[in-house]
Motif scaffolding. Structure first.
Motif, PDB file in Angstrom:
ATOM      1  N   LEU A  75       0.861  -1.180   0.000  1.00  0.00           N
ATOM      2  CA  LEU A  75       0.000   0.000   0.000  1.00  0.00           C
ATOM      3  C   LEU A  75       0.902   1.237   0.000  1.00  0.00           C
ATOM      4  CD1 LEU A  75      -3.144   0.225   0.112  1.00  0.00           C
ATOM      5  CD2 LEU A  75      -2.885   0.870   2.494  1.00  0.00           C
ATOM      6  N   ALA A  76       0.866   1.972  -1.087  1.00  0.00           N
ATOM      7  CA  ALA A  76       1.779   3.095  -1.288  1.00  0.00           C
ATOM      8  C   ALA A  76       1.018   4.299  -1.828  1.00  0.00           C
ATOM      9  CB  ALA A  76       2.886   2.705  -2.269  1.00  0.00           C
ATOM     10  N   VAL A  77       1.332   5.478  -1.297  1.00  0.00           N
ATOM     11  CA  VAL A  77       0.738   6.738  -1.761  1.00  0.00           C
ATOM     12  C   VAL A  77       1.885   7.713  -2.000  1.00  0.00           C
ATOM     13  CG1 VAL A  77      -0.812   8.657  -1.229  1.00  0.00           C
ATOM     14  CG2 VAL A  77      -1.364   6.341  -0.429  1.00  0.00           C
ATOM     15  N   ARG A  78       1.869   8.377  -3.137  1.00  0.00           N
ATOM     16  CA  ARG A  78       2.903   9.370  -3.429  1.00  0.00           C
ATOM     17  C   ARG A  78       2.888  10.474  -2.365  1.00  0.00           C
ATOM     18  NH1 ARG A  78       5.682   9.133  -8.190  1.00  0.00           N
ATOM     19  NH2 ARG A  78       4.888   7.668  -9.759  1.00  0.00           N
ATOM     20  N   SER A  79       4.053  10.999  -2.068  1.00  0.00           N
ATOM     21  CA  SER A  79       4.217  11.892  -0.922  1.00  0.00           C
ATOM     22  C   SER A  79       3.306  13.111  -0.982  1.00  0.00           C
ATOM     23  CB  SER A  79       5.679  12.336  -0.806  1.00  0.00           C
ATOM     24  OG  SER A  79       6.093  13.000  -1.994  1.00  0.00           O
ATOM     25  N   ASP A  80       3.080  13.674  -2.171  1.00  0.00           N
ATOM     26  CA  ASP A  80       2.266  14.887  -2.254  1.00  0.00           C
ATOM     27  C   ASP A  80       0.770  14.620  -2.118  1.00  0.00           C
ATOM     28  OD1 ASP A  80       2.469  13.532  -4.681  1.00  0.00           O
ATOM     29  OD2 ASP A  80       2.082  15.323  -5.878  1.00  0.00           O
ATOM     30  N   TRP A  81       0.370  13.338  -2.005  1.00  0.00           N
ATOM     31  CA  TRP A  81      -1.042  12.992  -1.832  1.00  0.00           C
ATOM     32  C   TRP A  81      -1.335  12.378  -0.472  1.00  0.00           C
ATOM     33  CZ3 TRP A  81      -5.584  13.690  -4.427  1.00  0.00           C
ATOM     34  CH2 TRP A  81      -5.490  14.363  -5.648  1.00  0.00           C
ATOM     35  N   ARG A  82      -0.354  12.302   0.388  1.00  0.00           N
ATOM     36  CA  ARG A  82      -0.588  11.697   1.697  1.00  0.00           C
ATOM     37  C   ARG A  82      -1.407  12.627   2.582  1.00  0.00           C
ATOM     38  NH1 ARG A  82       5.653   9.723   1.924  1.00  0.00           N
ATOM     39  NH2 ARG A  82       5.442   8.272   0.169  1.00  0.00           N
ATOM     40  N   GLY A  83      -2.196  12.015   3.470  1.00  0.00           N
ATOM     41  CA  GLY A  83      -3.044  12.794   4.352  1.00  0.00           C
ATOM     42  C   GLY A  83      -4.296  13.325   3.693  1.00  0.00           C
ATOM     43  N   ARG A  84      -4.654  12.808   2.523  1.00  0.00           N
ATOM     44  CA  ARG A  84      -5.821  13.304   1.785  1.00  0.00           C
ATOM     45  C   ARG A  84      -6.836  12.191   1.523  1.00  0.00           C
ATOM     46  NH1 ARG A  84      -2.966  16.781  -2.971  1.00  0.00           N
ATOM     47  NH2 ARG A  84      -5.102  17.536  -3.315  1.00  0.00           N
ATOM     48  N   GLY A  85      -6.700  11.081   2.258  1.00  0.00           N
ATOM     49  CA  GLY A  85      -7.702  10.020   2.180  1.00  0.00           C
ATOM     50  C   GLY A  85      -7.448   8.955   1.138  1.00  0.00           C
ATOM     51  N   VAL A  86      -6.337   9.022   0.425  1.00  0.00           N
ATOM     52  CA  VAL A  86      -6.071   8.049  -0.634  1.00  0.00           C
ATOM     53  C   VAL A  86      -5.820   6.665  -0.048  1.00  0.00           C
ATOM     54  CG1 VAL A  86      -4.583   7.449  -2.593  1.00  0.00           C
ATOM     55  CG2 VAL A  86      -5.143   9.847  -2.128  1.00  0.00           C
ATOM     56  N   GLY A  87      -4.996   6.600   0.987  1.00  0.00           N
ATOM     57  CA  GLY A  87      -4.709   5.308   1.599  1.00  0.00           C
ATOM     58  C   GLY A  87      -5.954   4.644   2.143  1.00  0.00           C
ATOM     59  N   GLU A  88      -6.817   5.414   2.837  1.00  0.00           N
ATOM     60  CA  GLU A  88      -8.065   4.864   3.372  1.00  0.00           C
ATOM     61  C   GLU A  88      -8.953   4.335   2.255  1.00  0.00           C
ATOM     62  OE1 GLU A  88      -6.916   8.087   6.424  1.00  0.00           O
ATOM     63  OE2 GLU A  88      -6.707   7.729   4.267  1.00  0.00           O
ATOM     64  N   ALA A  89      -9.048   5.089   1.150  1.00  0.00           N
ATOM     65  CA  ALA A  89      -9.905   4.668   0.039  1.00  0.00           C
ATOM     66  C   ALA A  89      -9.388   3.387  -0.608  1.00  0.00           C
ATOM     67  CB  ALA A  89     -10.004   5.788  -0.991  1.00  0.00           C
ATOM     68  N   MET A  90      -8.083   3.280  -0.772  1.00  0.00           N
ATOM     69  CA  MET A  90      -7.528   2.052  -1.348  1.00  0.00           C
ATOM     70  C   MET A  90      -7.730   0.874  -0.404  1.00  0.00           C
ATOM     71  SD  MET A  90      -4.072   3.111  -3.416  1.00  0.00           S
ATOM     72  CE  MET A  90      -3.123   3.446  -1.941  1.00  0.00           C
ATOM     73  N   LEU A  91      -7.571   1.112   0.892  1.00  0.00           N
ATOM     74  CA  LEU A  91      -7.771   0.035   1.854  1.00  0.00           C
ATOM     75  C   LEU A  91      -9.217  -0.454   1.818  1.00  0.00           C
ATOM     76  CD1 LEU A  91      -6.520  -1.698   4.050  1.00  0.00           C
ATOM     77  CD2 LEU A  91      -6.966   0.146   5.689  1.00  0.00           C
ATOM     78  N   ARG A  92     -10.174   0.468   1.745  1.00  0.00           N
ATOM     79  CA  ARG A  92     -11.579   0.063   1.630  1.00  0.00           C
ATOM     80  C   ARG A  92     -11.808  -0.768   0.374  1.00  0.00           C
ATOM     81  NH1 ARG A  92     -12.566   5.414   3.370  1.00  0.00           N
ATOM     82  NH2 ARG A  92     -13.020   6.054   1.227  1.00  0.00           N
ATOM     83  N   ALA A  93     -11.205  -0.368  -0.732  1.00  0.00           N
ATOM     84  CA  ALA A  93     -11.372  -1.119  -1.980  1.00  0.00           C
ATOM     85  C   ALA A  93     -10.793  -2.518  -1.859  1.00  0.00           C
ATOM     86  CB  ALA A  93     -10.715  -0.360  -3.134  1.00  0.00           C
ATOM     87  N   LEU A  94      -9.650  -2.643  -1.194  1.00  0.00           N
ATOM     88  CA  LEU A  94      -9.045  -3.960  -1.012  1.00  0.00           C
ATOM     89  C   LEU A  94      -9.874  -4.827  -0.070  1.00  0.00           C
ATOM     90  CD1 LEU A  94      -5.327  -2.831  -0.827  1.00  0.00           C
ATOM     91  CD2 LEU A  94      -6.337  -4.246  -2.629  1.00  0.00           C
ATOM     92  N   LEU A  95     -10.448  -4.227   0.967  1.00  0.00           N
ATOM     93  CA  LEU A  95     -11.319  -4.994   1.858  1.00  0.00           C
ATOM     94  C   LEU A  95     -12.590  -5.429   1.132  1.00  0.00           C
ATOM     95  CD1 LEU A  95     -10.899  -2.978   5.180  1.00  0.00           C
ATOM     96  CD2 LEU A  95     -10.078  -5.296   4.705  1.00  0.00           C
TER      97      LEU A  95
END
Length: 303
Positions: A75-95
Protein backbone atom coordinates in the motif's frame (compact mmCIF):
# COMPACT_ATOMS: atom_id res chain seq x y z
CA UNK A 1 -14.13 11.54 -6.66
CA UNK A 2 -13.98 14.13 -3.89
CA UNK A 3 -14.27 17.83 -4.66
CA UNK A 4 -11.66 18.67 -2.03
CA UNK A 5 -9.14 16.02 -3.11
CA UNK A 6 -10.26 14.56 -6.47
CA UNK A 7 -8.98 11.06 -7.00
CA UNK A 8 -10.28 7.70 -8.15
CA UNK A 9 -9.57 4.19 -6.85
CA UNK A 10 -10.24 1.16 -9.04
CA UNK A 11 -9.32 -2.50 -9.30
CA UNK A 12 -6.54 -3.03 -11.82
CA UNK A 13 -7.84 -4.81 -14.91
CA UNK A 14 -5.14 -4.39 -17.55
CA UNK A 15 -1.36 -4.44 -18.01
CA UNK A 16 -1.12 -0.66 -18.34
CA UNK A 17 -2.73 -0.02 -14.96
CA UNK A 18 -0.58 -2.72 -13.37
CA UNK A 19 2.54 -1.04 -14.73
CA UNK A 20 1.31 2.26 -13.30
CA UNK A 21 0.79 0.61 -9.89
CA UNK A 22 4.31 -0.80 -10.03
CA UNK A 23 5.66 2.67 -10.84
CA UNK A 24 4.00 4.14 -7.72
CA UNK A 25 5.39 1.35 -5.57
CA UNK A 26 8.88 1.85 -6.97
CA UNK A 27 8.72 5.60 -6.30
CA UNK A 28 7.58 5.11 -2.69
CA UNK A 29 9.30 1.94 -1.54
CA UNK A 30 12.50 1.81 -3.62
CA UNK A 31 13.31 5.46 -4.34
CA UNK A 32 11.94 7.04 -1.15
CA UNK A 33 12.31 4.34 1.52
CA UNK A 34 15.34 2.51 0.14
CA UNK A 35 13.74 -0.93 -0.14
CA UNK A 36 15.78 -3.11 -2.55
CA UNK A 37 13.99 -3.43 -5.89
CA UNK A 38 14.44 -7.20 -5.78
CA UNK A 39 12.38 -7.34 -2.56
CA UNK A 40 9.67 -4.93 -3.68
CA UNK A 41 8.56 -7.10 -6.60
CA UNK A 42 7.82 -10.78 -5.95
CA UNK A 43 6.00 -13.80 -7.35
CA UNK A 44 2.75 -12.85 -5.57
CA UNK A 45 2.24 -9.90 -7.90
CA UNK A 46 0.96 -12.17 -10.64
CA UNK A 47 -1.49 -13.88 -8.25
CA UNK A 48 -2.81 -10.81 -6.41
CA UNK A 49 -5.62 -8.36 -7.01
CA UNK A 50 -4.33 -4.80 -7.31
CA UNK A 51 -5.84 -1.36 -6.83
CA UNK A 52 -4.67 1.86 -8.45
CA UNK A 53 -5.48 5.40 -7.34
CA UNK A 54 -5.31 8.18 -9.92
CA UNK A 55 -5.77 11.94 -9.69
CA UNK A 56 -8.27 14.00 -11.69
CA UNK A 57 -5.96 13.96 -14.70
CA UNK A 58 -5.44 10.19 -14.57
CA UNK A 59 -1.95 10.31 -13.09
CA UNK A 60 -1.13 7.38 -10.76
CA UNK A 61 -0.89 8.45 -7.11
CA UNK A 62 -1.40 5.24 -5.10
CA UNK A 63 -1.34 1.46 -5.30
CA UNK A 64 -1.94 -1.65 -3.21
CA UNK A 65 -2.62 -5.35 -3.54
CA UNK A 66 -4.52 -8.26 -1.99
CA UNK A 67 -2.81 -11.66 -2.04
CA UNK A 68 -4.79 -14.92 -2.34
CA UNK A 69 -4.26 -15.72 1.35
CA UNK A 70 -5.83 -12.43 2.48
CA UNK A 71 -2.66 -10.45 2.99
CA UNK A 72 -3.01 -6.77 2.07
CA UNK A 73 0.27 -5.18 1.13
CA UNK A 74 2.32 -2.85 -1.02
CA UNK A 75 0.00 0.00 0.00
CA UNK A 76 1.78 3.10 -1.29
CA UNK A 77 0.74 6.74 -1.76
CA UNK A 78 2.90 9.37 -3.43
CA UNK A 79 4.22 11.89 -0.92
CA UNK A 80 2.27 14.89 -2.25
CA UNK A 81 -1.04 12.99 -1.83
CA UNK A 82 -0.59 11.70 1.70
CA UNK A 83 -3.04 12.79 4.35
CA UNK A 84 -5.82 13.30 1.79
CA UNK A 85 -7.70 10.02 2.18
CA UNK A 86 -6.07 8.05 -0.63
CA UNK A 87 -4.71 5.31 1.60
CA UNK A 88 -8.06 4.86 3.37
CA UNK A 89 -9.91 4.67 0.04
CA UNK A 90 -7.53 2.05 -1.35
CA UNK A 91 -7.77 0.04 1.85
CA UNK A 92 -11.58 0.06 1.63
CA UNK A 93 -11.37 -1.12 -1.98
CA UNK A 94 -9.04 -3.96 -1.01
CA UNK A 95 -11.32 -4.99 1.86
CA UNK A 96 -14.27 -4.98 -0.55
CA UNK A 97 -12.24 -7.20 -2.89
CA UNK A 98 -11.48 -9.55 0.02
CA UNK A 99 -15.18 -9.76 0.89
CA UNK A 100 -16.09 -10.48 -2.74
CA UNK A 101 -13.47 -13.24 -2.78
CA UNK A 102 -14.92 -14.79 0.40
CA UNK A 103 -11.88 -13.89 2.52
CA UNK A 104 -13.07 -13.17 6.08
CA UNK A 105 -9.58 -13.00 7.57
CA UNK A 106 -7.26 -10.32 6.18
CA UNK A 107 -3.90 -9.28 7.54
CA UNK A 108 -0.97 -7.05 6.72
CA UNK A 109 2.54 -6.14 7.78
CA UNK A 110 2.18 -2.53 8.86
CA UNK A 111 4.99 0.00 9.02
CA UNK A 112 4.74 1.51 12.49
CA UNK A 113 3.89 5.00 11.26
CA UNK A 114 0.95 3.57 9.26
CA UNK A 115 -0.64 1.57 12.08
CA UNK A 116 -3.22 4.24 12.91
CA UNK A 117 -4.57 4.05 9.33
CA UNK A 118 -5.12 0.31 9.62
CA UNK A 119 -6.53 0.53 13.15
CA UNK A 120 -9.21 2.93 11.90
CA UNK A 121 -10.22 0.20 9.45
CA UNK A 122 -10.52 -2.40 12.22
CA UNK A 123 -7.12 -4.09 12.02
CA UNK A 124 -5.69 -5.21 15.38
CA UNK A 125 -1.96 -5.48 15.99
CA UNK A 126 -0.55 -8.80 17.14
CA UNK A 127 2.86 -10.02 18.18
CA UNK A 128 6.12 -8.16 18.56
CA UNK A 129 7.75 -5.61 16.29
CA UNK A 130 10.10 -6.89 13.58
CA UNK A 131 12.02 -5.54 10.62
CA UNK A 132 11.33 -6.03 6.93
CA UNK A 133 13.75 -4.49 4.45
CA UNK A 134 15.24 -2.53 7.35
CA UNK A 135 11.90 -0.95 8.35
CA UNK A 136 10.07 -1.64 11.63
CA UNK A 137 6.70 -3.39 11.23
CA UNK A 138 3.97 -5.13 13.20
CA UNK A 139 1.47 -7.66 11.90
CA UNK A 140 -2.15 -6.51 12.02
CA UNK A 141 -5.24 -8.64 11.42
CA UNK A 142 -8.91 -7.99 10.70
CA UNK A 143 -11.58 -10.68 11.14
CA UNK A 144 -14.87 -9.80 9.44
CA UNK A 145 -18.15 -10.94 10.98
CA UNK A 146 -16.71 -13.01 13.81
CA UNK A 147 -15.24 -12.75 17.30
CA UNK A 148 -11.69 -13.52 18.32
CA UNK A 149 -10.26 -14.34 21.77
CA UNK A 150 -8.40 -11.84 23.91
CA UNK A 151 -6.14 -13.91 26.15
CA UNK A 152 -3.73 -11.52 27.85
CA UNK A 153 -2.93 -7.88 28.56
CA UNK A 154 -0.91 -7.37 25.38
CA UNK A 155 -3.83 -8.55 23.23
CA UNK A 156 -6.26 -6.45 25.28
CA UNK A 157 -4.14 -3.34 24.76
CA UNK A 158 -3.88 -3.85 21.00
CA UNK A 159 -7.61 -4.55 20.73
CA UNK A 160 -8.49 -1.49 22.79
CA UNK A 161 -6.34 0.81 20.65
CA UNK A 162 -8.13 -0.40 17.52
CA UNK A 163 -11.62 -0.08 19.03
CA UNK A 164 -10.90 3.51 20.01
CA UNK A 165 -9.27 4.40 16.70
CA UNK A 166 -12.12 2.94 14.64
CA UNK A 167 -14.93 4.74 16.49
CA UNK A 168 -16.79 7.36 14.46
CA UNK A 169 -18.72 9.29 17.07
CA UNK A 170 -19.20 7.33 20.31
CA UNK A 171 -17.48 4.89 22.65
CA UNK A 172 -19.25 3.18 25.54
CA UNK A 173 -17.06 1.92 28.37
CA UNK A 174 -18.30 -0.07 31.36
CA UNK A 175 -15.56 -0.72 33.90
CA UNK A 176 -15.15 -1.37 37.59
CA UNK A 177 -12.49 1.23 38.43
CA UNK A 178 -10.97 2.33 35.08
CA UNK A 179 -8.67 -0.72 34.96
CA UNK A 180 -5.29 1.01 35.31
CA UNK A 181 -3.26 -1.73 33.62
CA UNK A 182 -5.43 -1.33 30.54
CA UNK A 183 -6.76 2.22 30.30
CA UNK A 184 -3.75 3.99 31.84
CA UNK A 185 -1.39 2.48 29.28
CA UNK A 186 0.33 5.17 27.14
CA UNK A 187 -0.83 3.63 23.85
CA UNK A 188 -4.45 3.56 25.01
CA UNK A 189 -4.29 7.09 26.39
CA UNK A 190 -2.82 8.29 23.09
CA UNK A 191 -5.64 6.58 21.19
CA UNK A 192 -8.25 8.27 23.41
CA UNK A 193 -6.54 11.63 22.89
CA UNK A 194 -6.50 11.26 19.10
CA UNK A 195 -10.15 10.16 19.05
CA UNK A 196 -11.29 13.04 21.24
CA UNK A 197 -9.33 15.76 19.44
CA UNK A 198 -9.36 14.50 15.86
CA UNK A 199 -11.73 15.28 13.03
CA UNK A 200 -14.39 12.89 14.36
CA UNK A 201 -14.46 14.33 17.93
CA UNK A 202 -15.47 11.02 19.47
CA UNK A 203 -17.55 11.16 22.69
CA UNK A 204 -16.74 8.69 25.47
CA UNK A 205 -19.36 7.59 28.02
CA UNK A 206 -17.90 5.79 31.02
CA UNK A 207 -19.96 3.76 33.51
CA UNK A 208 -18.11 2.99 36.74
CA UNK A 209 -18.84 0.34 39.33
CA UNK A 210 -16.35 1.75 41.85
CA UNK A 211 -15.57 5.45 41.22
CA UNK A 212 -13.99 5.97 44.64
CA UNK A 213 -11.18 3.53 43.86
CA UNK A 214 -10.49 5.21 40.51
CA UNK A 215 -10.38 8.63 42.16
CA UNK A 216 -8.24 7.52 45.09
CA UNK A 217 -5.71 5.80 42.88
CA UNK A 218 -5.18 8.81 40.61
CA UNK A 219 -6.17 7.39 37.23
CA UNK A 220 -4.25 8.68 34.20
CA UNK A 221 -7.44 8.38 32.15
CA UNK A 222 -9.18 10.68 34.64
CA UNK A 223 -6.34 13.17 34.24
CA UNK A 224 -6.70 13.03 30.47
CA UNK A 225 -10.44 13.51 30.68
CA UNK A 226 -9.88 16.60 32.84
CA UNK A 227 -7.99 18.17 29.95
CA UNK A 228 -10.59 16.98 27.41
CA UNK A 229 -13.72 17.46 29.49
CA UNK A 230 -16.03 18.02 26.51
CA UNK A 231 -15.27 14.52 25.22
CA UNK A 232 -15.72 12.45 28.41
CA UNK A 233 -18.73 11.83 30.65
CA UNK A 234 -18.66 9.67 33.78
CA UNK A 235 -21.49 8.07 35.72
CA UNK A 236 -21.54 5.64 38.63
CA UNK A 237 -24.02 2.78 38.89
CA UNK A 238 -26.27 2.82 41.95
CA UNK A 239 -29.11 0.44 41.23
CA UNK A 240 -28.54 -2.76 43.27
CA UNK A 241 -29.11 -4.94 40.21
CA UNK A 242 -26.65 -2.89 38.14
CA UNK A 243 -24.06 -3.12 40.88
CA UNK A 244 -24.17 -6.92 40.69
CA UNK A 245 -22.84 -6.82 37.10
CA UNK A 246 -19.49 -8.61 37.25
CA UNK A 247 -18.18 -7.94 33.77
CA UNK A 248 -16.82 -5.04 31.75
CA UNK A 249 -16.83 -3.99 28.12
CA UNK A 250 -15.77 -1.38 25.60
CA UNK A 251 -17.99 -0.84 22.54
CA UNK A 252 -17.68 1.48 19.56
CA UNK A 253 -20.29 2.61 17.03
CA UNK A 254 -18.88 0.73 14.03
CA UNK A 255 -19.42 -2.84 15.19
CA UNK A 256 -16.46 -3.33 17.50
CA UNK A 257 -16.29 -4.48 21.12
CA UNK A 258 -14.19 -6.13 23.81
CA UNK A 259 -16.28 -8.03 26.38
CA UNK A 260 -14.77 -9.30 29.62
CA UNK A 261 -16.92 -11.69 31.68
CA UNK A 262 -14.99 -10.75 34.84
CA UNK A 263 -14.29 -7.05 35.17
CA UNK A 264 -11.08 -7.48 37.15
CA UNK A 265 -9.54 -9.55 34.31
CA UNK A 266 -8.61 -8.49 30.77
CA UNK A 267 -9.35 -11.77 29.00
CA UNK A 268 -12.55 -12.17 27.02
CA UNK A 269 -13.71 -11.94 23.42
CA UNK A 270 -13.67 -9.15 20.89
CA UNK A 271 -14.72 -8.20 17.37
CA UNK A 272 -14.21 -5.24 15.07
CA UNK A 273 -16.95 -6.06 12.57
CA UNK A 274 -20.04 -7.42 14.33
CA UNK A 275 -22.53 -4.51 14.24
CA UNK A 276 -25.49 -6.52 15.54
CA UNK A 277 -23.70 -7.67 18.69
CA UNK A 278 -22.18 -4.23 19.22
CA UNK A 279 -25.64 -2.63 19.01
CA UNK A 280 -26.93 -5.07 21.61
CA UNK A 281 -24.16 -4.05 23.99
CA UNK A 282 -24.81 -0.35 23.38
CA UNK A 283 -28.52 -0.92 24.00
CA UNK A 284 -27.66 -2.77 27.22
CA UNK A 285 -25.50 0.17 28.28
CA UNK A 286 -28.07 2.90 27.60
CA UNK A 287 -30.68 2.25 30.34
CA UNK A 288 -28.00 1.69 32.97
CA UNK A 289 -26.46 5.00 31.97
CA UNK A 290 -29.79 6.79 32.31
CA UNK A 291 -30.46 5.56 35.85
CA UNK A 292 -26.88 6.06 37.09
CA UNK A 293 -25.65 9.18 38.85
CA UNK A 294 -23.21 11.73 37.48
CA UNK A 295 -19.81 11.52 39.16
CA UNK A 296 -19.90 14.86 41.00
CA UNK A 297 -16.74 13.89 42.86
CA UNK A 298 -14.91 14.06 39.52
CA UNK A 299 -16.32 17.51 38.84
CA UNK A 300 -14.59 18.62 42.02
CA UNK A 301 -11.37 17.81 40.21
CA UNK A 302 -12.46 19.93 37.28
CA UNK A 303 -13.81 17.01 35.27
Amino acid sequence: MSAAAPFRVAIVTDAGDLAAAHAVRTAVFVDEQGVPAALERDALDALSRHVLATDADGRPIGAGRLAPDGRIGRLAVRSDWRGRGVGEAMLRALLDAARDAGLRDTYLHAQLQAMALYARAGFVAEGARYEEAGIAHRTMRRVAGATFPVDDLAAALDTTVTLIAAARRTLWLRTRDLDPDLYDHPDVLAAFRRAATGRRRVQVQVLLQDPSTAQRRGSALLALSQRLSSAFAFRAVEDPVDREFAGAFLVNDVGGFHVRPLGHRVDGEAATDLPGRARQLAQQFAPVWERSRACSEFRALGI
